[in-house]
Design a protein around this motif. Structure first.
Motif, short mmCIF file in Angstrom:
data_model
loop_
_atom_site.label_atom_id
_atom_site.label_comp_id
_atom_site.label_asym_id
_atom_site.label_seq_id
_atom_site.Cartn_x
_atom_site.Cartn_y
_atom_site.Cartn_z
N ASN A 235 16.64 -35.45 -9.60
CA ASN A 235 17.69 -35.12 -8.64
C ASN A 235 18.38 -36.39 -8.18
N ASP A 236 19.58 -36.63 -8.65
CA ASP A 236 20.33 -37.82 -8.29
C ASP A 236 21.04 -37.58 -6.96
N GLU A 237 20.57 -38.25 -5.91
CA GLU A 237 21.11 -38.02 -4.58
C GLU A 237 21.99 -39.16 -4.09
N GLY A 238 22.51 -39.97 -5.00
CA GLY A 238 23.48 -40.98 -4.61
C GLY A 238 22.93 -42.38 -4.48
N ASP A 239 23.83 -43.30 -4.14
CA ASP A 239 23.50 -44.72 -4.10
C ASP A 239 22.40 -45.06 -3.10
N GLU A 240 22.35 -44.35 -1.98
CA GLU A 240 21.32 -44.66 -0.97
C GLU A 240 19.93 -44.65 -1.59
N TYR A 241 19.69 -43.76 -2.53
CA TYR A 241 18.37 -43.59 -3.11
C TYR A 241 18.12 -44.53 -4.29
N ARG A 242 19.14 -45.28 -4.67
CA ARG A 242 18.99 -46.22 -5.78
C ARG A 242 18.94 -47.66 -5.30
N ARG A 243 19.07 -47.86 -3.99
CA ARG A 243 19.04 -49.22 -3.43
C ARG A 243 17.71 -49.46 -2.74
N SER A 244 17.26 -50.69 -2.78
CA SER A 244 16.04 -51.03 -2.05
C SER A 244 16.02 -52.51 -1.73
N LEU A 245 15.01 -52.90 -0.98
CA LEU A 245 14.83 -54.30 -0.61
C LEU A 245 13.51 -54.81 -1.15
N ILE A 246 13.48 -56.08 -1.45
CA ILE A 246 12.24 -56.78 -1.76
C ILE A 246 12.04 -57.82 -0.66
N VAL A 247 10.83 -57.91 -0.15
CA VAL A 247 10.49 -58.96 0.81
C VAL A 247 9.69 -60.03 0.08
N SER A 248 10.19 -61.25 0.13
CA SER A 248 9.53 -62.39 -0.50
C SER A 248 9.02 -63.32 0.60
N ILE A 249 7.73 -63.60 0.60
CA ILE A 249 7.10 -64.43 1.62
C ILE A 249 6.57 -65.71 0.97
N ASP A 250 6.94 -66.85 1.53
CA ASP A 250 6.44 -68.15 1.08
C ASP A 250 5.52 -68.69 2.17
N THR A 251 4.22 -68.64 1.93
CA THR A 251 3.27 -69.05 2.96
C THR A 251 3.28 -70.57 3.18
N ASP A 252 3.63 -71.33 2.16
CA ASP A 252 3.67 -72.79 2.32
C ASP A 252 4.81 -73.22 3.24
N LYS A 253 5.96 -72.58 3.05
CA LYS A 253 7.12 -72.90 3.86
C LYS A 253 7.15 -72.10 5.16
N GLN A 254 6.20 -71.16 5.29
CA GLN A 254 6.16 -70.27 6.45
C GLN A 254 7.52 -69.59 6.64
N ASP A 255 7.98 -69.02 5.54
CA ASP A 255 9.32 -68.44 5.52
C ASP A 255 9.28 -67.13 4.73
N HIS A 256 10.34 -66.34 4.90
CA HIS A 256 10.48 -65.11 4.13
C HIS A 256 11.96 -64.83 3.91
N LYS A 257 12.26 -63.99 2.94
CA LYS A 257 13.65 -63.60 2.70
C LYS A 257 13.71 -62.17 2.19
N ILE A 258 14.87 -61.56 2.41
CA ILE A 258 15.15 -60.20 1.98
C ILE A 258 16.02 -60.25 0.73
N VAL A 259 15.61 -59.54 -0.30
CA VAL A 259 16.35 -59.53 -1.57
C VAL A 259 16.72 -58.09 -1.92
N PRO A 260 18.00 -57.72 -1.88
CA PRO A 260 18.41 -56.36 -2.26
C PRO A 260 18.38 -56.17 -3.78
N VAL A 261 17.91 -55.00 -4.19
CA VAL A 261 17.93 -54.63 -5.61
C VAL A 261 18.42 -53.19 -5.73
N LYS A 262 18.73 -52.77 -6.93
CA LYS A 262 19.17 -51.40 -7.16
C LYS A 262 18.73 -50.95 -8.54
N PHE A 263 18.62 -49.65 -8.73
CA PHE A 263 18.32 -49.12 -10.05
C PHE A 263 19.26 -47.98 -10.38
N SER A 264 19.55 -47.83 -11.64
CA SER A 264 20.39 -46.76 -12.13
C SER A 264 19.99 -46.47 -13.56
#
Length: 379
Positions: A235-264
């Motif tokens: 059931n293809d329910e549109g772009d909302e359901y094909r987008r997501s985020l990845i959380v990347s954590i760097d423990t050495d730098k004590q930092d994190h970032k958000i990385v958007p991805v999508k699938f189709s």
């Protein structure tokens, strides 16, 4: 050390699941890459009696995930017990044979609620997986021998501080929330912030199927919903359901970032679209305004009450919805008729459990009825 957390994974056709090479390289650059495995692998076990669909994934899906660099799997979700203890056991065994650890579900309280520990040089990290109270939940010290960890278990008040006392970084990977909406309910915001108060350094959510906002709370990070990393539902329910985020954590730098991805069509790649970046900013900004979030929650609870919950509860109360549409009314009549066998009412306790044990459903109904009661009585 670098850790990565991706959203929900449900794959029935792993041969059609392809990562764009640069994304695959990005995932493999993390020593630990974790995702939520939404449902057991296919087995000979029968589906449990529940409300909602029973999901299972291909037996080849775990191998495909491992090949792309995922080496830690959360099983704390509302579908992992869809095929009972046998389905869970088969899933655990497949990952075990691949040498990929799983956590968040199992066959004893100790196993189910045990965090996964990671040694990162001079730092020790713990990841704890939890899920809202749906079918398959194992409430600590209660009946049942298998299931997943409950996000509302009272013992978490002591479990979380105890874990934090022995580690440098505690990450809670949570599976909960209202599906298909851009913001978390205030009740979930309060709960996730409470986890930070107890000692968590990160709370990373999934389950709503769409991206929700993120925030800094007491200098700690909360992401309310990563969305679907890949969910190959037909059931293809549109772009909302094909987008997501990845959380990347760097423990050495004590930092994190958000990385958007999508699938189709099974192809997963980075998402640098302005629309996605704007949506993330707007959804995160609203979380800072408690009044706006409350107003939104009141509005969505009223909408869902009138569209879904009212007809259900009035059926059980022996009434029909006076202002329902003809389609809703016809469906309600059919459901009511189907509950009768030899002219005797059949009480659907499974549906009732579905509505009262899941925190999100209960909070929606309580919020709407409470507001109505306040208004009705001029309180």
């Amino acid at each position: 050390m670098k850790l990565l957390f991706a959203g929900d994974v449900f794959i029935t056709k792993p041969d059609q699941f392809i990562l764009e090479p640069s994304l695959q390289k990005f995932i493999s650059a993390h020593e630990v890459a974790c995702c939520n495995f939404e449902g057991p692998v296919e087995s000979k076990s029968l589906p449990i009696l529940k409300r909602g669909i029973n999901l299972y994934q291909s037996k080849e899906t775990p191998e495909k995930l491992a090949a792309y660099g995922f080496n830690l799997i959360s099983l704390a979700n509302n579908h992992i017990m869809d095929y009972g203890w046998q389905g869970l056991n088969d899933t655990i065994q497949v990952f075990k044979n691949l040498g990929v650890p799983v956590f968040g579900a199992g066959f004893s309280d100790e196993q189910i609620y045990a965090p996964y520990y990671i040694n990162a040089g001079d730092k020790k990290i713990a990841v704890l997986a939890l899920c809202q109270g749906e079918f398959g939940v194992k409430k600590m010290h209660k009946a049942g021998v298998s299931g997943y960890a409950w996000i509302s278990d009272p013992d978490l008040r002591t479990i979380i501080p105890k874990i934090k006392k022995n580690v440098d970084i505690l990450i809670i990977f949570a599976h909960a929330g209202l599906e298909d909406v851009p913001y978390p309910l205030p009740e979930w915001q309060e709960r996730y912030r409470y986890f930070i108060d107890l000692g968590a350094d990160y709370v990373i959510g999934n389950h709503p199927h769409v991206i929700q906002g993120y925030e800094e709370y007491k200098h700690k990070f909360i992401c309310y919903s990563l969305g679907n990393f890949i969910f190959d539902d037909e059931n293809d329910e549109g772009d909302e359901y094909r987008r997501s985020l990845i959380v990347s954590i760097d423990t050495d730098k004590q930092d994190h970032k958000i990385v958007p991805v999508k699938f189709s069509g099974g192809f997963i790649e980075f998402d640098n679209s302005q629309q996605t970046l704007q949506d993330i900013r707007e959804r995160s900004a609203l979380l800072k305004d408690a009044k706006k979030l409350e107003n939104w929650a009141n509005s969505i609870s009223e909408k869902l009450w009138k569209e879904h919950y009212q007809s259900y509860y009035e059926l059980y109360n022996g009434q029909f919805v006076s202002d329902a549409s003809y389609i809703v009314l016809i469906k309600a009549i059919i459901k009511k008729m189907l509950r009768y066998k030899k002219l005797s009412p059949v009480f659907d306790d499974t549906m009732l459990l579905h509505n009262i044990q899941i925190e999100t459903h209960r909070w929606i109904v309580e919020r709407y009825l409470y507001n109505q009661n306040i208004e009705r009585n001029g309180l």
